[in-house]
Design an enzyme around this catalytic site. Structure first.
Site, short mmCIF file in Angstrom:
data_model
loop_
_atom_site.label_atom_id
_atom_site.label_comp_id
_atom_site.label_asym_id
_atom_site.label_seq_id
_atom_site.Cartn_x
_atom_site.Cartn_y
_atom_site.Cartn_z
N ASP A 508 -43.55 13.31 19.77
CA ASP A 508 -44.43 12.22 20.17
C ASP A 508 -45.16 11.70 18.93
O ASP A 508 -45.07 12.29 17.84
CB ASP A 508 -45.43 12.77 21.21
CG ASP A 508 -46.24 11.68 21.88
OD1 ASP A 508 -45.87 10.50 21.78
OD2 ASP A 508 -47.26 12.02 22.52
N GLU A 511 -44.52 7.09 15.40
CA GLU A 511 -44.30 5.73 14.89
C GLU A 511 -44.48 5.62 13.37
O GLU A 511 -43.85 4.70 12.81
CB GLU A 511 -45.24 4.75 15.62
CG GLU A 511 -44.92 4.57 17.09
CD GLU A 511 -45.31 5.77 17.95
OE1 GLU A 511 -44.64 6.03 18.95
OE2 GLU A 511 -46.28 6.47 17.59
#
Length: 924
Positions: A508, A511
């Site tokens: 997770d 980005e």
């Protein structure tokens, strides 16, 4: 086919057979092929001048003059010359770029509309100075004689064209004199030029442009002469007209499957934000699929990882804008949409084969609070005999939210929980973040100490470790572009696996996400963090809620690598799992980039417990099917907010048909696993999960076909019915493969659903009753305990008696469902292996069985056999659409008992044959 010659004349040239029709060159100089239509052009020009003069007279003088050529362009054909956001474009600003300025009424809602500043037809661009034949295609030189309006525009460009296959064209434009950053993605290299391409390519020389056609239909697929090519160091732009408005892909975004061509802009820059319309989301996928009409389709992939935006307009037309790298295009000619996606994956790589258990039901929440509470949920699921294959934990299992730790107080029993899961044929998955806590006393936290010692974190421009802030507080960020980081990641996972033997990993915040903008010190001045042009990213800055674009990584600067961060982490994680477990890896990642299906699946992020979020999950999973990441799903029942029993029931029905099915929600909200609801809702959820487990052999075979040749698993209807224009905009239904139609309820308070049923015969999955459709919307009964599933005629679905885990299900007899076509034929297949070993297909350790029906004879034929198939028996054969009651049924020539219903369903039970035995069954 005509051989390509060196061309020197400054005119359009057609690179195909002699005698082909000429091609218009678009804006700029009129080529000789335009002479025949010269009178028409002159008439239009004269008319425009007349209108312009009358306008000037009617409003009185003085008035800023507007060149007549600007009036020639219809609004829909105006390509934006001033795309900068947060700037009020004035006539002075526009004309300083040499462009046309005409004000238009702004659209409602603050959205962008017709550009006020747009390119005139004669705007300066590149000229194709030379073109020479190569072994694979052509190489050319492009020269710009006048500077463009962005700094450091590049005067000379190299054009490489490779006719790689009959259905794939490769066009690359880069700096002719200096190397530039290119995406470090392994792509196939052509070894010979395509002999019979189904496309033809033309060039405009001055101004430079390419025109790509489909040979069979003559359809123009790309025409880049509609606007000038701009190639500056940090601003690359190329536009094209499109043959239709039916365009899909270009992720990751939230919205309908079919994009709007009404002046919409799609930004590709990985960002941590709850899925919201018009925002750039977690992943970047610069690929689109376009339906041309008549069933034909093509796709375009821009292999570029820099911040990018794609502007769509009603011409229909498209503009690519990126702020680095090169223009490296792959065009896939299909000709049908399934083949386009297969051809795309031939370039980026086919997805990995998931372990069988990955296709079961997964359960998670942030906020279990303890391993005992987690364990209690698992026990409750077993108590109600609700299928579950994997239990997950979010970050609350960690000690202080630090990777590779677990809370020794609240999660003391975590190793025992995992041992218990394994004893019951279940699996454990945990979350990991790439941000490594940096504030622990020296020597107390090995992951940071060792990463720092080896120099494995992102650095500032000054060579210091870049510090941001994520869940554990101040953090450093692992540099996965460095192969040494992969080794460090492996060692950390090995150390943790020795204590908690996890089976899969959930990566997770990759980005990468940062609770600060850039770093604790901000970002330095300069053109990496503040480029001359910033695409329409959320936050208006490349560093918004991520690290500085100027951050240094092993392979390049973060400016170039940002969109690759999740891919590189997924690659390191999958590799580590293989080395630790010696089995197929299971990885689910939030951030993605092309080729990531080789290493991970994806979930659609932090959605909300709302009905519209449930709907948006369908175009989301279908888009990722186009992107070559078939293992995809959304958080069932919603992540944030509080669900309702009705919403969660409907969402469990839909989610049972996500390729990746996980129920997950956030902390401080009421639980939403199936055990907490009323007996009626709990039973409905259990039943739909049992239906999923019944279909696992079929689903597993679909994933095999995805791994082998790039077939989609969850599939838009237009893939199977590409000539039916009605299907082009459908995204409230979907198919599994080519033959199972899922029509969920997506609205509250209803007991029916209206869905589109394409032409043909469809059978109710549960009863076998048939429905003949001419291609129409059908209202279907849908009480709260029912999900509409229909089987397409001509299909054979391998199913299995369901158990409460995939391991238990695999031991049960197979049940084959035959859906006869109007001509009494059907076909299906089954891929079977041990469900977890690496490379079973590549090593021949599998069974592959083909089922076929013709002339009232069902046959099962073993095309490849392995030991695992001997452990599986075929129990029942159900045949839908047998119009007349048979007098007898013969299994391998021996009479066999059967049943026949008024719904025209023939059922033969107790077949009792091993899967690795050929057999035939005939009804008379």
């Amino acid at each position: 086919m005509k051989s390509y010659q060196k061309l020197t004349q400054p005119s359009a040239h057609r690179l195909e057979e002699e005698g082909a029709a000429p091609v218009p060159t678009g804006h700029g100089k009129l080529a000789p092929c335009w002479v025949g239509s010269g009178l028409l052009v002159a008439a239009v020009l004269l008319s425009a001048i007349t209108v312009w003069v009358l306008q000037q007279v009617s409003v009185g003088w003085p008035r800023p003059t507007l060149p007549p050529q600007c009036l020639l362009l219809p609004e829909s054909h105006r390509f934006d010359c001033y795309p900068e956001r947060r700037v009020v474009v004035t006539q002075q600003l526009c004309e300083s770029r040499g462009c046309c300025f005409i004000e238009s009424p702004p659209p409602a809602g603050g959205k962008r509309g017709v550009p006020w500043c747009f390119y005139p037809p004669d705007f300066s661009s590149y000229t194709l100075e030379s073109l020479n034949q190569t072994a694979l295609g052509m190489v050319g030189l492009l020269v710009r004689k006048e500077k463009a309006y962005y700094p450091r525009d590049i005067e000379m460009l190299r054009l490489d064209v490779e006719f790689e296959t009959d259905t794939r064209l490769h066009i690359k434009i880069t700096d002719a004199a200096n190397p530039r950053y290119e995406v470090p993605l392994e792509v196939p290299r052509a070894v010979k030029k395509a002999e019979n391409p189904i496309y033809s390519l033309d060039f405009s020389w001055d101004p430079f442009g390419v025109v790509l056609r489909r040979r069979e239909t003559g359809m123009v697929l790309l025409n880049t002469t509609v606007a000038p090519l701009i190639f500056a160091d940090q601003f690359l732009q190329i536009s094209t007209s499109l043959p239709s408005k039916f365009l899909y892909g270009l992720g990751e975004h939230r919205g309908p499957l079919l994009h709007s061509m009404n002046w919409s802009t799609l930004t590709l820059w990985a960002r941590d934000v709850s899925p919201t319309e018009s925002f750039n989301l977690y992943g970047a996928h610069p690929f689109y699929l376009l339906m041309e009409g008549g069933g034909d389709a093509h796709g375009v992939f821009l292999l570029n990882s820099n911040a990018m935006e794609v502007a769509l307009q009603p011409t229909p037309g498209l503009t690519w804008r990126t702020i680095g790298g090169v223009l490296d295009f792959y065009i896939f000619l299909g000709p049908d949409p399934n083949m386009v996606i297969q051809q795309y994956q031939q370039v980026i790589g086919f997805p990995a084969m998931p372990p069988f258990w990955a296709l079961g039901f997964h359960l998670c929440r942030w906020g279990y609070g303890s391993s005992n509470e987690t364990w209690q949920t698992v026990r409750a699921m077993r108590n109600y005999q609700i299928p579950q294959d994997a239990q997950w934990n979010d970050i609350d299992y960690m000690d202080g939210y630090r990777d590779f730790t677990f809370d020794s107080q609240k999660f003391a029993s975590l190793p025992s929980l995992v041992e218990d899961l394994h004893k019951h044929g279940q699996h454990y998955v945990m979350i990991l973040d790439p941000g490594i806590s940096s504030t622990n006393p020296n020597g107390s936290y090995w992951p940071f100490d060792e990463g720092l010692r080896r120099g494995l974190f992102l650095n500032t421009t000054q060579g210091q470790t870049l510090i941001g802030q994520v869940w554990p507080g101040f953090t450093a960020f692992a540099d996965f572009s460095n192969l040494d980081t992969h080794q460090w990641w492996l060692e950390n996972l090995q150390r943790f696996h020795a204590r908690v033997p996890f089976d899969g990993l959930w990566i997770d915040m990759n980005e990468p996400s940062n609770f600060m903008d850039g770093s604790e010190e901000g970002c330095p001045p300069g053109e990496l963090d503040s480029p001359p042009y910033t695409p329409a990213v959320l936050g208006d800055s490349l560093s918004a809620k991520t690290v500085c674009a100027s951050a240094k990584q092993k392979a390049s600067v973060h400016y170039n690598l940002h969109n690759l961060y999740g891919l590189m982490e997924a690659k390191a994680t999958a590799s580590a799992l293989i080395q630790i477990r010696g089995k197929r890896p299971f990885v689910i990642s939030r951030s993605t980039f092309p080729s990531q299906g080789r290493y991970s699946g994806h979930w659609l992020g932090d959605n909300r417990s709302q009905w519209k979020d449930m709907y948006y999950s369908i175009p989301g999973l279908l888009s990722f099917s186009l992107f070559g990441i078939p293992l995809v799903g959304a958080d069932i029942c919603g992540f944030s907010g509080s669900t309702s029993e009705e919403l969660c029931t409907r969402w469990m029905q839909l989610g049972a048909f996500y390729p990746f099915a996980r129920n997950h929600n956030t902390q401080n909200e009421k639980a939403q696993d199936p055990t907490v609801f009323s007996p009626a809702a709990r039973t409905t959820m259990k039943d739909v999960l049992l239906t999923r487990y019944t279909l696992l052999p079929f689903l597993y075979t679909l994933f095999h076909r995805a791994h082998l040749q790039g077939d989609t698993v969850a599939r838009p209807l237009f893939f199977e019915f590409p000539q039916d224009v009605t299907t082009f905009g459908l995204d409230r239904q979907f198919l599994w493969g080519r033959s199972l139609l899922v029509t969920p309820v997506l609205e509250p308070g209803v007991d029916s659903v209206t869905g589109y049923v394409p032409r043909g015969t469809w059978y109710d999955f549960y009863t076998g009753s048939s429905m003949n459709s001419s291609g129409e919307m059908v209202k279907m009964s849908a009480p709260l305990d029912h999900l509409n599933l229909h089987i397409r005629e001509g299909a054979i679905l391998p199913t299995q008696k369901p158990g409460t885990t995939s391991e238990a299900t695999r031991r049960n007899p197979l049940c084959l469902i035959v859906a006869l076509s109007s001509s009494n034929t059907a076909w299906g297949d089954l891929f079977w292996d041990d469900g977890e070993s690496l490379d079973t297909f590549e090593q021949g350790s599998y069974s592959y069985v083909v089922f076929n029906v013709t002339q009232s004879i069902f046959t099962s034929t073993i095309l490849h056999a392995s030991a695992e198939a001997t452990e599986v028996t075929i129990g029942t054969l159900s045949i839908f659409g047998v119009r007349e009651p048979p007098s007898k049924v013969l299994l391998n020539g021996q009479e066999k008992p059967f049943s026949y219903l008024d719904t025209q369903v023939l059922t033969v039970g107790d077949i009792g044959l091993s899967l690795n035995q050929d057999f035939s069954l005939q009804w008379l």
